[in-house]
Design a protein around this motif. Structure first.
Motif, mmCIF file in Angstrom:
data_model
loop_
_atom_site.group_PDB
_atom_site.id
_atom_site.type_symbol
_atom_site.label_atom_id
_atom_site.label_comp_id
_atom_site.label_asym_id
_atom_site.label_seq_id
_atom_site.Cartn_x
_atom_site.Cartn_y
_atom_site.Cartn_z
ATOM 1 N N LYS A 1 0.825 -1.215 0.000
ATOM 2 C CA LYS A 1 0.000 0.000 0.000
ATOM 3 C C LYS A 1 0.851 1.254 0.000
ATOM 4 N N SER A 2 2.030 1.159 0.565
ATOM 5 C CA SER A 2 2.930 2.316 0.632
ATOM 6 C C SER A 2 3.577 2.643 -0.710
ATOM 7 N N ASP A 3 3.493 1.697 -1.676
ATOM 8 C CA ASP A 3 4.190 1.817 -2.955
ATOM 9 C C ASP A 3 5.705 1.867 -2.784
ATOM 10 N N LYS A 4 6.193 1.278 -1.707
ATOM 11 C CA LYS A 4 7.640 1.266 -1.435
ATOM 12 C C LYS A 4 8.147 -0.168 -1.403
ATOM 13 N N SER A 5 9.036 -0.504 -2.336
ATOM 14 C CA SER A 5 9.601 -1.851 -2.356
ATOM 15 C C SER A 5 10.396 -2.141 -1.086
ATOM 16 N N SER A 6 10.910 -1.094 -0.464
ATOM 17 C CA SER A 6 11.691 -1.291 0.763
ATOM 18 C C SER A 6 10.850 -1.932 1.866
ATOM 19 N N ASP A 7 9.539 -1.715 1.841
ATOM 20 C CA ASP A 7 8.681 -2.331 2.851
ATOM 21 C C ASP A 7 8.611 -3.847 2.682
ATOM 22 N N ILE A 8 8.643 -4.325 1.443
ATOM 23 C CA ILE A 8 8.650 -5.764 1.190
ATOM 24 C C ILE A 8 9.963 -6.370 1.676
ATOM 25 N N ILE A 9 11.053 -5.675 1.416
ATOM 26 C CA ILE A 9 12.358 -6.165 1.869
ATOM 27 C C ILE A 9 12.412 -6.213 3.391
ATOM 28 N N LYS A 10 11.852 -5.191 4.033
ATOM 29 C CA LYS A 10 11.809 -5.190 5.504
ATOM 30 C C LYS A 10 10.991 -6.366 6.027
ATOM 31 N N ALA A 11 9.891 -6.672 5.348
ATOM 32 C CA ALA A 11 9.046 -7.789 5.774
ATOM 33 C C ALA A 11 9.796 -9.108 5.660
ATOM 34 N N LEU A 12 10.518 -9.307 4.560
ATOM 35 C CA LEU A 12 11.274 -10.544 4.367
ATOM 36 C C LEU A 12 12.427 -10.630 5.365
ATOM 37 N N ASN A 13 13.049 -9.493 5.629
ATOM 38 C CA ASN A 13 14.098 -9.451 6.664
ATOM 39 C C ASN A 13 13.541 -9.823 8.027
ATOM 40 N N LYS A 14 12.379 -9.283 8.344
ATOM 41 C CA LYS A 14 11.750 -9.576 9.625
ATOM 42 C C LYS A 14 11.412 -11.059 9.728
ATOM 43 N N PHE A 15 10.904 -11.632 8.650
ATOM 44 C CA PHE A 15 10.586 -13.055 8.608
ATOM 45 C C PHE A 15 11.826 -13.890 8.925
ATOM 46 N N MET A 16 12.960 -13.513 8.364
ATOM 47 C CA MET A 16 14.205 -14.245 8.644
ATOM 48 C C MET A 16 14.672 -14.019 10.077
ATOM 49 N N ASN A 17 14.608 -12.777 10.503
ATOM 50 C CA ASN A 17 15.117 -12.451 11.841
ATOM 51 C C ASN A 17 14.358 -13.135 12.964
ATOM 52 N N ILE A 18 13.029 -13.167 12.867
ATOM 53 C CA ILE A 18 12.257 -13.782 13.949
ATOM 54 C C ILE A 18 12.442 -15.299 13.990
ATOM 55 N N ASN A 19 12.952 -15.855 12.875
ATOM 56 C CA ASN A 19 13.210 -17.300 12.844
ATOM 57 C C ASN A 19 14.679 -17.640 13.046
ATOM 58 N N GLY A 20 15.495 -16.586 13.283
ATOM 59 C CA GLY A 20 16.884 -16.815 13.692
ATOM 60 C C GLY A 20 17.888 -17.037 12.577
ATOM 61 N N VAL A 21 17.615 -16.539 11.374
ATOM 62 C CA VAL A 21 18.580 -16.672 10.280
ATOM 63 C C VAL A 21 19.782 -15.780 10.548
ATOM 64 N N LYS A 22 20.967 -16.326 10.350
ATOM 65 C CA LYS A 22 22.189 -15.532 10.456
ATOM 66 C C LYS A 22 22.580 -15.073 9.055
ATOM 67 N N THR A 23 22.781 -13.781 8.884
ATOM 68 C CA THR A 23 23.121 -13.233 7.573
ATOM 69 C C THR A 23 24.568 -12.753 7.559
ATOM 70 N N VAL A 24 25.284 -13.125 6.503
ATOM 71 C CA VAL A 24 26.659 -12.670 6.313
ATOM 72 C C VAL A 24 26.713 -11.877 5.007
ATOM 73 N N LEU A 25 26.891 -10.558 5.106
ATOM 74 C CA LEU A 25 26.937 -9.680 3.936
ATOM 75 C C LEU A 25 28.359 -9.534 3.406
ATOM 76 N N ASN A 26 28.481 -8.980 2.204
ATOM 77 C CA ASN A 26 29.788 -8.773 1.565
ATOM 78 C C ASN A 26 30.594 -10.071 1.516
ATOM 79 N N CYS A 27 29.882 -11.158 1.285
ATOM 80 C CA CYS A 27 30.501 -12.482 1.282
ATOM 81 C C CYS A 27 30.294 -13.131 -0.084
ATOM 82 N N ARG A 28 31.337 -13.178 -0.856
ATOM 83 C CA ARG A 28 31.247 -13.733 -2.212
ATOM 84 C C ARG A 28 31.752 -15.176 -2.216
#
Length: 405
Positions: A104-131
Motif C-alpha cells: 500500500k505504501s508503494d515502497k519496495s523497501s517495505d517488502i524487503i523489511k518484511a522478508l528481513n523480519k521473517f528471517m530475523n524472527i526465525n533466527g537466520v544468520k546473515t553474512v553480507l559482503n561475502c562472495r
C-alpha cells in the motif's frame, strides 16, 4: 540441529532461509552485496509487484518456460501464502489492475523489511559482503564452500544466486557457473521482459506513450504473441508492459527479424474505423491530410503515420482516394515495427534460461545430481510474463527449497 547455507539474498533466498529456519534448522544466508534484496528495490519501478492475485492454474498459464515444473511449487506456496506472510510481518498490500499486488505504501523497501523480519524472527544468520568462490564436492555431495570470508560447511546448500538480469544489482550469473562446476547443465540464457530495438523512426517518437493499443508479434510470418495494453516509444525502439511480455517470445528469435504490428484502434473494426475517418475528413474537408488526423491520433504520432501511408501530406483530404484511405486504415490497424535487437541484460527484468529443470526434483527443488544441493529462483530455467508472476516463482521455489533442505 540440521545446518543449511543459502547462497543469495534476493527474493528466493530470503524466503528459503526464513522457511528453513522456521522448520527448526540452523540457517546461514550468504550475500555478496552490502544489503539484502538489492534487485527487489527496483522491481515494479520501485514499488515491488509482489505477486499476482490469482489461482495456481493462472500462475501456471502465465509461466512460459517449463510451466508444469512449477506445479508443486505453486500449489505448495501460492500468491495467498506470500501475501499472508508479508502482511503478518506488518506490511499492508493492495491489488491493482491485472491483479498485480503491491505494498500500500508503494515502497519496495517495505517488502524487503518484511522478508528481513521473517528471517530475523526465525533466527537466520546473515553474512553480507561475502562472495562465494567455489564449492568442495565429491561422491555426489557438497562438503563445503570457499568464500571471501572463509570456509563454510552445512548439511544442505541452497543456490539462489539469480540470473543475469540487472547485473548492477549483483545478478552476474555466477550461480550458473557453480552449477556447471557441480555437474549441472544450464540452457542458453537470453534477456527477457526487456525493451526491444526497432526501426530508426522510433527515435522520433521517444517518450510517447500509447494506451489501450493492441500488438501482434510475428516470427517468420507466424504469430507468436498477442496482447492489449500500454506501449512506450524509446530512443532505440519500444518498451512498456505489452512489449516486455512480447519480448519473452522474441529475444530468442532476433536473428529471424521478428515483426510487431501495433493496432492503434483495437476497439474499432476496419469498417468502423473507415466511418470515423470519413467523418473526420468531412469535418476537415478543407485541410491538408497531415492536419486531418488530430481526432484519431496523438499529435506526436501523426507525422510518422502520414509518412507510412505514402499519401502526400499536403493533399487536401477531400481529394484522398478510397485506395489511399484503405492504406491509412492498414497503418492504423497494423503499425509495423521491424525488431533488430533487445536492450540486453542491463535492462532485462528477468533471465530466460538457466539450470535445466530435468536435473531438479520439482516437488523439492533438490538436485538430482548433488544430494545436498537445492535450487531456488531465477537460476532455474523457468520464467513467466510480467505481472508479478516471476516473483511468485522465486517465492514458491524458495519455499520448497527451504522446507526440503
Amino acid at each position: 540441529m540440521r545446518k543449511v547455507i543459502v547462497i543469495g539474498g534476493g527474493a528466493s533466498g530470503m524466503i528459503a532461509a526464513g522457511t528453513a529456519a522456521r522448520e527448526g534448522k540452523e540457517v546461514i544466508l550468504l550475500e555478496k552485496n552490502n544489503r539484502l534484496g538489492k534487485k527487489l528495490y527496483i522491481t515494479g519501478k520501485g514499488r515491488c509487484n509482489l505477486t499476482n492475485f490469482s489461482d495456481e492454474e493462472n500462475l501456471i498459464k502465465n509461466t512460459v518456460t517449463n510451466p508444469y515444473f512449477m506445479y508443486s511449487a505453486f500449489y505448495s506456496f501460492g500468491c495467498r501464502d506470500i501475501m499472508n506472510l508479508v502482511e503478518d510481518m506488518g506490511v499492508k498490500l493492495k491489488v491493482e489492475r491485472g491483479n498485480r499486488v503491491f505494498p500500500k505504501s508503494d515502497k519496495s523497501s517495505d517488502i524487503i523489511k518484511a522478508l528481513n523480519k521473517f528471517m530475523n524472527i526465525n533466527g537466520v544468520k546473515t553474512v553480507l559482503n561475502c562472495r562465494v568462490k567455489g564449492f568442495k564436492a565429491g561422491s555426489g555431495e557438497i562438503s563445503g564452500l570457499i568464500t571471501t570470508k572463509g570456509e563454510f560447511s552445512a548439511d544442505s546448500y541452497i543456490l539462489a544466486t539469480g540470473g543475469f538480469s540487472y547485473p548492477s544489482t549483483g545478478s552476474e550469473g555466477e550461480g550458473h557457473g557453480f552449477a556447471s562446476a557441480l555437474g549441472h547443465k544450464a540452457t542458453k540464457v537470453y534477456p527477457s521482459l526487456v525493451g526491444l530495438k526497432a526501426d530508426g523512426f522510433c527515435r522520433n517518437l521517444a517518450g510517447l506513450t500509447l494506451k489501450n493499443i493492441g500488438i501482434r508479434a510475428y516470427v517468420k510470418d507466424k504469430k507468436v504473441y498477442e496482447d492489449f495494453g500500454e506501449l512506450l516509444f524509446t530512443h532505440t525502439g519500444v518498451s512498456g508492459p505489452v512489449i516486455l511480455s512480447a519480448s519473452r517470445y522474441l529475444t530468442k528469435e532476433i536473428k529471424n527479424q521478428p515483426k510487431i504490428y501495433i493496432d492503434l484502434k483495437p476497439a474499432l473494426s476496419e469498417s468502423d474505423l473507415n466511418k470515423c475517418i470519413l467523418r473526420d475528413f468531412g469535418e476537415f474537408k478543407n485541410r491538408e491530410f497531415k492536419n486531418s488526423l488530430d481526432k484519431l491520433l496523438p499529435k506526436a504520432l501523426i507525422p510518422t503515420v502520414v509518412k507510412m501511408t505514402g499519401i502526400d501530406e499536403d493533399k487536401q483530404v477531400n481529394s484522398v482516394s478510397r485506395e489511399e484511405r484503405q492504406r491509412l486504415i492498414k497503418v492504423l490497424k497494423g503499425f509495423e515495427l521491424n525488431i533488430y535487437g533487445t536492450e540486453g541484460f542491463n535492462q532485462a527484468v528477468i533471465t530466460c534460461g538457466g539450470v535445466d529443470v530435468k536435473e531438479i526434483d520439482p516437488s523439492t527443488m533438490r538436485s538430482k545430481i548433488i544430494n545436498n544441493l537445492l535450487f531456488a529462483g531465477e537460476i532455474i530455467d523457468v520464467d513467466a510474463l510480467t505481472g508479478g508472476y516471476n516473483l511468485q516463482i522465486a517465492f514458491s521455489t524458495g519455499y520448497l527449497a527451504g522446507i526440503n533442505s
